[in-house]
Design an enzyme around this catalytic site. Structure first.
Site, PDB file in Angstrom:
ATOM      1  N   THR A 110      12.605  -6.825   0.892  1.00 45.37           N
ATOM      2  CA  THR A 110      13.741  -5.960   0.649  1.00 45.37           C
ATOM      3  C   THR A 110      14.949  -6.933   1.238  1.00 45.37           C
ATOM      4  O   THR A 110      14.737  -7.766   2.021  1.00 45.37           O
ATOM      5  CB  THR A 110      13.639  -4.732   1.180  1.00 45.37           C
ATOM      6  OG1 THR A 110      13.674  -4.865   2.377  1.00 45.37           O
ATOM      7  CG2 THR A 110      12.654  -3.718   0.645  1.00 45.37           C
ATOM      8  N   PHE A 150       1.946  -0.163  -6.187  1.00 48.45           N
ATOM      9  CA  PHE A 150       3.128  -0.790  -7.040  1.00 48.45           C
ATOM     10  C   PHE A 150       2.588  -1.962  -7.346  1.00 48.45           C
ATOM     11  O   PHE A 150       3.367  -3.328  -7.486  1.00 48.45           O
ATOM     12  CB  PHE A 150       4.101  -0.940  -5.983  1.00 48.45           C
ATOM     13  CG  PHE A 150       4.948   0.133  -5.611  1.00 48.45           C
ATOM     14  CD1 PHE A 150       5.236   1.200  -6.328  1.00 48.45           C
ATOM     15  CD2 PHE A 150       5.270  -0.060  -3.933  1.00 48.45           C
ATOM     16  CE1 PHE A 150       5.951   2.067  -5.521  1.00 48.45           C
ATOM     17  CE2 PHE A 150       6.034   1.217  -3.523  1.00 48.45           C
ATOM     18  CZ  PHE A 150       6.137   2.213  -4.093  1.00 48.45           C
ATOM     19  N   GLU A 153       7.014 -16.914  -3.944  1.00 51.40           N
ATOM     20  CA  GLU A 153       7.478 -15.732  -4.515  1.00 51.40           C
ATOM     21  C   GLU A 153       8.964 -15.445  -4.474  1.00 51.40           C
ATOM     22  O   GLU A 153       9.405 -15.027  -5.570  1.00 51.40           O
ATOM     23  CB  GLU A 153       6.831 -14.503  -4.166  1.00 51.40           C
ATOM     24  CG  GLU A 153       7.074 -13.117  -4.478  1.00 51.40           C
ATOM     25  CD  GLU A 153       6.140 -11.870  -3.995  1.00 51.40           C
ATOM     26  OE1 GLU A 153       4.954 -12.340  -3.520  1.00 51.40           O
ATOM     27  OE2 GLU A 153       6.286 -11.045  -4.371  1.00 51.40           O
ATOM     28  N   GLN A 155      43.732 -10.939 -18.015  1.00 49.79           N
ATOM     29  CA  GLN A 155      43.517 -11.785 -16.836  1.00 49.79           C
ATOM     30  C   GLN A 155      42.383 -11.040 -15.922  1.00 49.79           C
ATOM     31  O   GLN A 155      41.420 -11.795 -15.255  1.00 49.79           O
ATOM     32  CB  GLN A 155      44.726 -11.965 -15.870  1.00 49.79           C
ATOM     33  CG  GLN A 155      44.457 -12.996 -14.761  1.00 49.79           C
ATOM     34  CD  GLN A 155      45.739 -13.025 -14.127  1.00 49.79           C
ATOM     35  OE1 GLN A 155      46.450 -12.207 -13.359  1.00 49.79           O
ATOM     36  NE2 GLN A 155      46.341 -14.315 -13.731  1.00 49.79           N
ATOM     37  N   GLU A 204       0.805  -1.297   0.029  1.00 47.03           N
ATOM     38  CA  GLU A 204      -0.029  -0.007   0.097  1.00 47.03           C
ATOM     39  C   GLU A 204       0.906   1.247   0.005  1.00 47.03           C
ATOM     40  O   GLU A 204       2.132   0.986   0.273  1.00 47.03           O
ATOM     41  CB  GLU A 204      -0.868  -0.007   1.363  1.00 47.03           C
ATOM     42  CG  GLU A 204      -1.610  -1.176   1.219  1.00 47.03           C
ATOM     43  CD  GLU A 204      -2.794  -1.087   2.262  1.00 47.03           C
ATOM     44  OE1 GLU A 204      -2.996  -0.291   3.136  1.00 47.03           O
ATOM     45  OE2 GLU A 204      -3.809  -1.883   2.421  1.00 47.03           O
ATOM     46  N   PRO A 205       0.414   2.340  -0.333  1.00 47.74           N
ATOM     47  CA  PRO A 205       1.174   3.658  -0.280  1.00 47.74           C
ATOM     48  C   PRO A 205       1.966   3.843   1.130  1.00 47.74           C
ATOM     49  O   PRO A 205       2.983   3.929   1.419  1.00 47.74           O
ATOM     50  CB  PRO A 205       0.080   4.814  -0.552  1.00 47.74           C
ATOM     51  CG  PRO A 205      -1.022   3.956  -1.151  1.00 47.74           C
ATOM     52  CD  PRO A 205      -1.167   2.850  -0.815  1.00 47.74           C
ATOM     53  N   GLU A 211      16.871  -5.822   3.281  1.00 46.71           N
ATOM     54  CA  GLU A 211      16.718  -5.579   4.771  1.00 46.71           C
ATOM     55  C   GLU A 211      15.738  -6.774   5.464  1.00 46.71           C
ATOM     56  O   GLU A 211      16.156  -7.325   6.561  1.00 46.71           O
ATOM     57  CB  GLU A 211      16.502  -4.242   5.196  1.00 46.71           C
ATOM     58  CG  GLU A 211      17.862  -3.489   4.762  1.00 46.71           C
ATOM     59  CD  GLU A 211      17.670  -3.164   3.213  1.00 46.71           C
ATOM     60  OE1 GLU A 211      16.741  -3.371   2.478  1.00 46.71           O
ATOM     61  OE2 GLU A 211      18.679  -2.562   2.736  1.00 46.71           O
ATOM     62  N   GLY A 228      31.662   1.035 -23.297  1.00 47.72           N
ATOM     63  CA  GLY A 228      30.578   1.573 -23.396  1.00 47.72           C
ATOM     64  C   GLY A 228      29.343   1.342 -24.203  1.00 47.72           C
ATOM     65  O   GLY A 228      28.396   1.963 -24.014  1.00 47.72           O
ATOM     66  N   GLN A 280      30.527  -3.386 -17.352  1.00 45.30           N
ATOM     67  CA  GLN A 280      31.800  -2.947 -17.323  1.00 45.30           C
ATOM     68  C   GLN A 280      32.623  -3.620 -18.274  1.00 45.30           C
ATOM     69  O   GLN A 280      33.519  -2.981 -19.036  1.00 45.30           O
ATOM     70  CB  GLN A 280      32.475  -3.318 -15.793  1.00 45.30           C
ATOM     71  CG  GLN A 280      33.801  -2.509 -15.751  1.00 45.30           C
ATOM     72  CD  GLN A 280      33.617  -0.891 -15.394  1.00 45.30           C
ATOM     73  OE1 GLN A 280      32.422  -0.353 -15.281  1.00 45.30           O
ATOM     74  NE2 GLN A 280      34.511  -0.323 -15.542  1.00 45.30           N
TER      75      GLN A 280
HETATM   76  C1  LIG Z   1       8.287  -2.728  -9.802  1.00 43.06           C
HETATM   77  C2  LIG Z   1       7.677  -2.960  -8.503  1.00 43.06           C
HETATM   78  C3  LIG Z   1       6.366  -3.989  -8.610  1.00 43.06           C
HETATM   79  C4  LIG Z   1       6.104  -4.384  -7.460  1.00 43.06           C
HETATM   80  N1  LIG Z   1       5.051  -5.430  -7.374  1.00 43.06           N
HETATM   81  C5  LIG Z   1       4.084  -5.556  -6.440  1.00 43.06           C
HETATM   82  C6  LIG Z   1       2.865  -6.458  -6.666  1.00 43.06           C
HETATM   83  O1  LIG Z   1       2.662  -6.939  -7.680  1.00 43.06           O
HETATM   84  N2  LIG Z   1       2.275  -6.359  -5.685  1.00 43.06           N
HETATM   85  C7  LIG Z   1       2.373  -5.965  -4.414  1.00 43.06           C
HETATM   86  O2  LIG Z   1       1.953  -6.336  -3.312  1.00 43.06           O
HETATM   87  N3  LIG Z   1       3.617  -5.300  -4.067  1.00 43.06           N
HETATM   88  C8  LIG Z   1       4.569  -5.129  -5.233  1.00 43.06           C
HETATM   89  N4  LIG Z   1       5.795  -4.250  -5.181  1.00 43.06           N
HETATM   90  C9  LIG Z   1       5.977  -3.836  -3.815  1.00 43.06           C
HETATM   91  C10 LIG Z   1       7.220  -4.495  -3.005  1.00 43.06           C
HETATM   92  O3  LIG Z   1       6.959  -5.374  -2.597  1.00 43.06           O
HETATM   93  C11 LIG Z   1       7.572  -3.229  -1.904  1.00 43.06           C
HETATM   94  O4  LIG Z   1       7.808  -2.196  -2.707  1.00 43.06           O
HETATM   95  C12 LIG Z   1       8.626  -3.902  -0.907  1.00 43.06           C
HETATM   96  O5  LIG Z   1       7.881  -4.932  -0.504  1.00 43.06           O
HETATM   97  C13 LIG Z   1       9.062  -2.846   0.081  1.00 43.06           C
HETATM   98  O6  LIG Z   1       8.196  -2.114   0.559  1.00 43.06           O
HETATM   99  P1  LIG Z   1       8.131  -0.420   0.429  1.00 43.06           P
HETATM  100  O7  LIG Z   1       8.357   0.001  -1.009  1.00 43.06           O
HETATM  101  O8  LIG Z   1       6.895   0.045   1.196  1.00 43.06           O
HETATM  102  O9  LIG Z   1       9.382  -0.111   1.268  1.00 43.06           O
HETATM  103  P2  LIG Z   1       9.360   0.219   2.700  1.00 43.06           P
HETATM  104  O10 LIG Z   1       8.870  -0.798   3.618  1.00 43.06           O
HETATM  105  O11 LIG Z   1       8.865   1.732   3.005  1.00 43.06           O
HETATM  106  O12 LIG Z   1      10.862   0.189   3.255  1.00 43.06           O
HETATM  107  C14 LIG Z   1      11.789   1.366   2.854  1.00 43.06           C
HETATM  108  C15 LIG Z   1      13.285   0.850   3.441  1.00 43.06           C
HETATM  109  O13 LIG Z   1      13.048   0.718   5.136  1.00 43.06           O
HETATM  110  C16 LIG Z   1      13.693  -0.691   5.117  1.00 43.06           C
HETATM  111  N5  LIG Z   1      13.156  -1.119   6.217  1.00 43.06           N
HETATM  112  C17 LIG Z   1      11.743  -1.346   6.108  1.00 43.06           C
HETATM  113  N6  LIG Z   1      11.345  -2.143   7.407  1.00 43.06           N
HETATM  114  C18 LIG Z   1      12.573  -2.654   8.010  1.00 43.06           C
HETATM  115  C19 LIG Z   1      13.132  -3.400   9.144  1.00 43.06           C
HETATM  116  N7  LIG Z   1      12.006  -3.945   9.828  1.00 43.06           N
HETATM  117  N8  LIG Z   1      14.627  -3.282   9.184  1.00 43.06           N
HETATM  118  C20 LIG Z   1      15.109  -2.920   8.273  1.00 43.06           C
HETATM  119  N9  LIG Z   1      14.899  -2.098   7.473  1.00 43.06           N
HETATM  120  C21 LIG Z   1      13.687  -1.812   6.990  1.00 43.06           C
HETATM  121  C22 LIG Z   1      13.633  -1.251   3.644  1.00 43.06           C
HETATM  122  O14 LIG Z   1      14.349  -2.353   3.458  1.00 43.06           O
HETATM  123  C23 LIG Z   1      13.663  -0.242   2.687  1.00 43.06           C
HETATM  124  O15 LIG Z   1      15.015  -0.363   2.522  1.00 43.06           O
HETATM  125  C24 LIG Z   1       6.239  -3.989  -6.129  1.00 43.06           C
HETATM  126  C25 LIG Z   1       7.593  -2.889  -6.040  1.00 43.06           C
HETATM  127  C26 LIG Z   1       7.932  -2.499  -7.170  1.00 43.06           C
HETATM  128  C27 LIG Z   1       9.292  -1.614  -7.203  1.00 43.06           C
END
Ligand SMILES: Cc1cc2nc3c(=O)[nH]c(=O)nc-3n(C[C@H](O)[C@H](O)[C@H](O)COP(=O)(O)OP(=O)(O)OC[C@H]3O[C@@H](n4cnc5c(N)ncnc54)[C@H](O)[C@@H]3O)c2cc1C
Length: 394
Positions: free
Chosen positions: A378, A169, A255, A292, A140-141, A380, A353, A349
Site C-alpha cells: 500500500t 485476494f 512487482e 485555459q 492471507e485473510p 503507507e 457526464g 472531470q
Molecule cells: C484486486 C487485488 C488483487 C490482489 N492480488 C494479489 C495476489 O495476486 N497475491 C497476493 O498475495 N496478494 C494480492 N493482493 C493483496 C494485496 O497485496 C494486499 O491487499 C495489500 O498488500 C494490503 O494488505 P491488506 O489488504 O491485508 O491490508 P492491511 O495490511 O490490513 O492494511 C490495512 C490498512 O492499514 C495500513 N497499514 C498496514 N500496516 C501499516 C503500517 N506499518 N504503517 C502504516 N499503515 C499501515 C495499510 O496501508 C492499509 O491502509 C491483491 C489485492 C487486491 C485488492
C-alpha cells in the site's frame, strides 16, 4: 505460424533505455493487443479474460521476453518487461494487464532466479509457452502488509511437506495451474521462518473457497484459496527453506516496478483519449480544451506522466545494471500509482457526464487504477520503506 522477434543488442538506442529493437517489439505487441485483445475489453469485464490469451501470448513469444532462450524465452534485457506492460495497456483493460503481469513479472522471475533445473523445466518452460498459468500467494485473510505474520504452514512429514492455511485476494487464483505459495516452515519465527513452494492447484486439499467481487479489475479473477493437508514433495520447495521472506522481497521489487509501469502507461492511454475528447467537445462556442483551466489540467497530467515515466525508467536502468534499488522501485510505485489515480479522476472531470458513463472506458480506468495504490504494497507501506531508508546510519 507465429513470428517471434529476437533481441538485437547492437540496435540503435532510441531513448534513455530503449533501442530500435525495444520499439519494434512494442509496435508489434501493441498491434497484436489492439487487433486481438482490445475488441473484447467490454465483454471481458463481465466474463474475465479467457485462458487463450496466455497461450496466444506464449506462442508469439511475449511471455518470456526477458528469460533465457534455453527455456523458450527471448533472452532480452529487463527493459522488455516494461515494453510488454506498456503494450498491454492498449487493451484498455486493467484486469487483463494485471492477470498477465502476475504470471510474467511476479511468478516467473523468482521461479527462474531461485528454481532448480527440474523446477524450471516443469514450471518455467510451460509458463513461458503459455501452457501453464500461475498465481502468487502471499496475502492471507489476516495478514497483508505484515507479510511475516502469515499463518499458512508447511510441516515436514516423511519426505514431503504438508500445507494448511488460506490465501486471500489471489489474482489468477481461480484459473491457475500452480501457485507460488509463501508459507511458514518455522511458525515461531517471523522473517526467518518463511519458505516458498510451487503447489499444483489440482493437488488434493487445494480448493478455491470463493471468487471475490471487486471495485475494478473485473477482467481478472481474484480468489480466496484454502489448503487442507496438501501434500507437496520436497522438490517443490523453491529456493532455500527459511529464506522465503528474502526471496519474496526480491520479487516484490520487480512487482512494484511493473506496477509503476502499468499505472503510468495506463494513465497515458487515458490522457490520450481525454485530449482527443477535449478537442472534439464544444462548449460556449469552442473546444473545451481551449479553456485555459482545461489546457492547464492537460499540461499538468502530461507533466506528471513524464515525471513518473522517467523515475520508472531510471529505476529499471538500475535493475538492468544489477542494482537492488529497493528505495527507487518503491518511490516509482508510490509516485506513479498516485499520479495515475489523480489523472484518471481529472480525465473523468474533463469528460463531464460522459466520463461517468461506461462506454468511454474512463470510469473503468479510474476503478482499475485504484488497485495499484493497494496491491503489491500500500501507499503507507511504500512511504514507510522510503522513510526508513532515510534514517541516518548509526
Ligand atoms: C484486486 C487485488 C488483487 C490482489 N492480488 C494479489 C495476489 O495476486 N497475491 C497476493 O498475495 N496478494 C494480492 N493482493 C493483496 C494485496 O497485496 C494486499 O491487499 C495489500 O498488500 C494490503 O494488505 P491488506 O489488504 O491485508 O491490508 P492491511 O495490511 O490490513 O492494511 C490495512 C490498512 O492499514 C495500513 N497499514 C498496514 N500496516 C501499516 C503500517 N506499518 N504503517 C502504516 N499503515 C499501515 C495499510 O496501508 C492499509 O491502509 C491483491 C489485492 C487486491 C485488492
Amino acid at each position: 505460424m507465429a513470428t517471434v522477434q529476437k533481441p538485437d543488442y547492437a540496435g540503435r538506442r532510441t531513448g534513455f533505455i530503449f533501442t530500435d529493437e525495444h520499439d519494434a517489439l512494442r509496435d508489434s505487441m501493441t498491434a497484436w493487443v489492439i487487433k486481438e485483445l482490445a475488441p473484447h475489453a467490454e465483454e471481458w469485464e463481465e466474463t474475465r479474460f479467457p485462458d487463450w490469451v496466455f497461450r496466444r501470448a506464449g506462442e508469439l513469444g511475449f511471455l518470456g521476453l526477458c528469460l533465457p532462450e534455453e527455456y523458450g524465452g527471448q533472452g532480452g534485457d529487463y527493459y522488455y518487461s516494461l515494453v510488454r506492460a506498456e503494450a498491454l495497456t492498449h487493451a484498455g483493460s486493467g484486469g487483463l494487464s494485471l492477470g498477465v503481469s502476475v504470471h510474467t513479472d511476479m511468478v516467473m522471475p523468482p521461479l527462474h532466479e531461485f528454481g532448480t533445473e527440474d523446477q524450471r523445466q516443469r514450471y518455467l518452460v510451460p509458463s513461458i509457452a503459455g501452457e501453464l498459468i500461475s498465481c502468487l500467494g502471499i496475502s492471507e485473510p489476516g495478514a497483508g502488509s505484515d507479510v511475516a505474520a502469515i499463518r499458512t504452514r508447511a510441516v515436514r512429514s516423511g519426505g514431503d511437506w504438508v500445507i494448511n492455511g488460506s490465501k486471500m485476494f489471489i489474482t489468477n487464483g481461480a484459473r491457475a495451474d500452480y501457485i507460488l505459495l509463501v508459507v511458514k516452515t518455522r511458525p515461531d519465527e517471523r522473517h526467518k521462518g518463511m519458505s516458498l513452494f510451487l503447489v499444483d492447484m489440482k493437488s488434493p486439499g487445494v480448493s478455491v473457497s470463493r471468487t471475490l467481487k471487486k471495485m475494478g479489475m473485473h477482467a481478472s479473477d481474484t480468489a480466496e484459496i484454502t489448503f487442507e493437508d496438501v501434500r507437496v514433495p520436497d522438490e517443490n520447495l523453491l529456493g532455500e527453506e527459511g529464506r522465503g521472506f528474502y526471496h519474496i522481497s526480491w520479487e516484490l521489487q520487480g512487482e512494484r516496478l511493473v506496477g509503476a509501469v502499468m499505472a503510468v502507461a495506463g494513465a497515458e492511454r487515458v490522457l490520450e483519449k481525454t485530449i482527443e475528447y477535449a478537442y472534439g467537445r464544444h462548449a460556449f462556442g469552442r473546444p473545451v480544451a481551449e479553456f485555459q483551466s482545461i489546457r492547464h489540467k492537460l499540461a499538468q497530467m502530461a507533466t506528471q506522466i513524464e515525471a513518473a515515466k522517467q523515475l520508472t525508467y531510471a529505476t529499471a536502468w538500475r535493475f538492468q545494471n544489477g542494482e537492488y534499488a529497493v528505495r527507487e522501485a518503491t518511490m516509482a510505485k508510490l509516485f506513479a500509482t498516485q499520479a495515475a489515480c489523480e489523472i484518471a479522476d481529472q480525465c473523468i472531470q474533463i469528460h463531464g457526464g460522459y466520463g461517468y458513463m461506461q462506454e468511454y472506458g474512463i470510469e473503468r480506468a479510474y476503478r482499475d487504477m485504484r488497485l495499484y495504490r493497494i496491491g503489491g504494497g500500500t501507499d503507507e507501506i511504500m512511504l514507510d520503506v522510503i522513510g526508513r531508508s532515510m534514517a541516518p546510519r548509526r
